[in-house]
Design an enzyme around this catalytic site. Structure first.
Site, PDB file in Angstrom:
ATOM      1  N   LYS A 115      26.931  37.263  20.093  1.00 21.81           N
ATOM      2  CA  LYS A 115      28.020  37.816  20.912  1.00 21.81           C
ATOM      3  C   LYS A 115      27.850  37.416  22.370  1.00 21.81           C
ATOM      4  O   LYS A 115      28.784  36.924  23.009  1.00 21.81           O
ATOM      5  CB  LYS A 115      28.043  39.338  20.781  1.00 21.81           C
ATOM      6  CG  LYS A 115      29.067  40.026  21.676  1.00 21.81           C
ATOM      7  CD  LYS A 115      28.758  41.504  21.846  1.00 21.81           C
ATOM      8  CE  LYS A 115      27.582  41.705  22.759  1.00 21.81           C
ATOM      9  NZ  LYS A 115      27.286  43.131  23.029  1.00 21.81           N
ATOM     10  N   ASP A 134      32.359  42.497  20.510  1.00 23.39           N
ATOM     11  CA  ASP A 134      31.599  43.694  20.872  1.00 23.39           C
ATOM     12  C   ASP A 134      32.295  44.899  20.246  1.00 23.39           C
ATOM     13  O   ASP A 134      33.221  44.752  19.443  1.00 23.39           O
ATOM     14  CB  ASP A 134      31.459  43.817  22.402  1.00 23.39           C
ATOM     15  CG  ASP A 134      32.766  44.242  23.075  1.00 23.39           C
ATOM     16  OD1 ASP A 134      33.839  44.188  22.426  1.00 23.39           O
ATOM     17  OD2 ASP A 134      32.712  44.634  24.257  1.00 23.39           O
TER      18      ASP A 134
END
Length: 204
Positions: A115, A134
């Site tokens: 991420k 996220d």
């Protein structure tokens, strides 16, 4: 529908992170500090941090205790100080002090997962190699009916199949802001949402 979502959100939100940085390396440090911490707090800390430490060499040569002193206001500052020093040392020894521009190389740095690597690639270099999923991106994507996946990695793969590649980074940035300020986990602000008529989760 995805293009419509992006176009509407662009009218409301800027296509950028709320973390302050002026170089790719500063973004790497800020992203490490932002784990389980508010961006506003990170920006407060980096304002002084980046005056003292400007390059990977500066961090690599510094005592861990000094780095900790500068970032002590953020959560888990001890671990984060270790990550930043380790990352800086790797950048100096392996990448000539430069931040690598590939998802694989970035993801291998301590404290940087997939991420975070996606966030850095797009916001520092304009590279779309994946979608940063996220908690905000995951929640908003689920509410919009774009994915039913519960795990970020699986949701990312599904979203990459329906969001045009040139919009991957932008899509993540915009959904983070929508999720942070309007499509919140508790009591989403339907009356302020630019996607309200498109959303199958209005009854939430």
């Amino acid at each position: 529908m995805v293009k419509e979502i992006i176009e509407r959100l662009e009218r409301v939100f800027p296509n950028k992170l709320e973390l302050n940085f002026s170089t790719p390396f500063e973004l790497v440090v800020a992203v490490v500090l932002s784990a389980q911490e508010r961006d506003a707090k990170v920006n407060e800390v980096t304002q002084e941090l980046f005056k003292r430490f400007k390059t990977p060499q500066d961090f690599a040569q510094a005592d861990l205790e000094e780095i900790e002193k500068y970032i002590s206001k953020v959560s888990f500052y001890g671990n984060k100080a270790k990550y930043i020093k380790q990352i800086s040392t790797i950048l100096v020894e392996k990448y000539k002090g430069e931040v690598p521009k590939s998802l694989k190389e970035l993801s291998e740095l301590p404290g940087i997962g997939r991420k975070s690597a996606n966030m850095i690639l797009y916001n520092a270099f304009g590279i779309n190699e994946g979608i940063a999923v996220d908690r905000h991106v995951l929640r908003v994507s689920q509410r919009l009916g774009l994915t039913k996946q519960q795990k970020p990695e699986k949701a990312e793969q599904e979203l990459m199949g329906i969001v045009p590649k040139e919009d991957w980074g932008k899509f993540s940035n915009l959904l983070i802001l929508l999720g942070r300020y309007i499509c919140t986990a508790q009591k989403p602000k339907h009356s302020e949402c630019p996607l309200y008529d498109l959303c199958p989760s209005k009854e939430l």
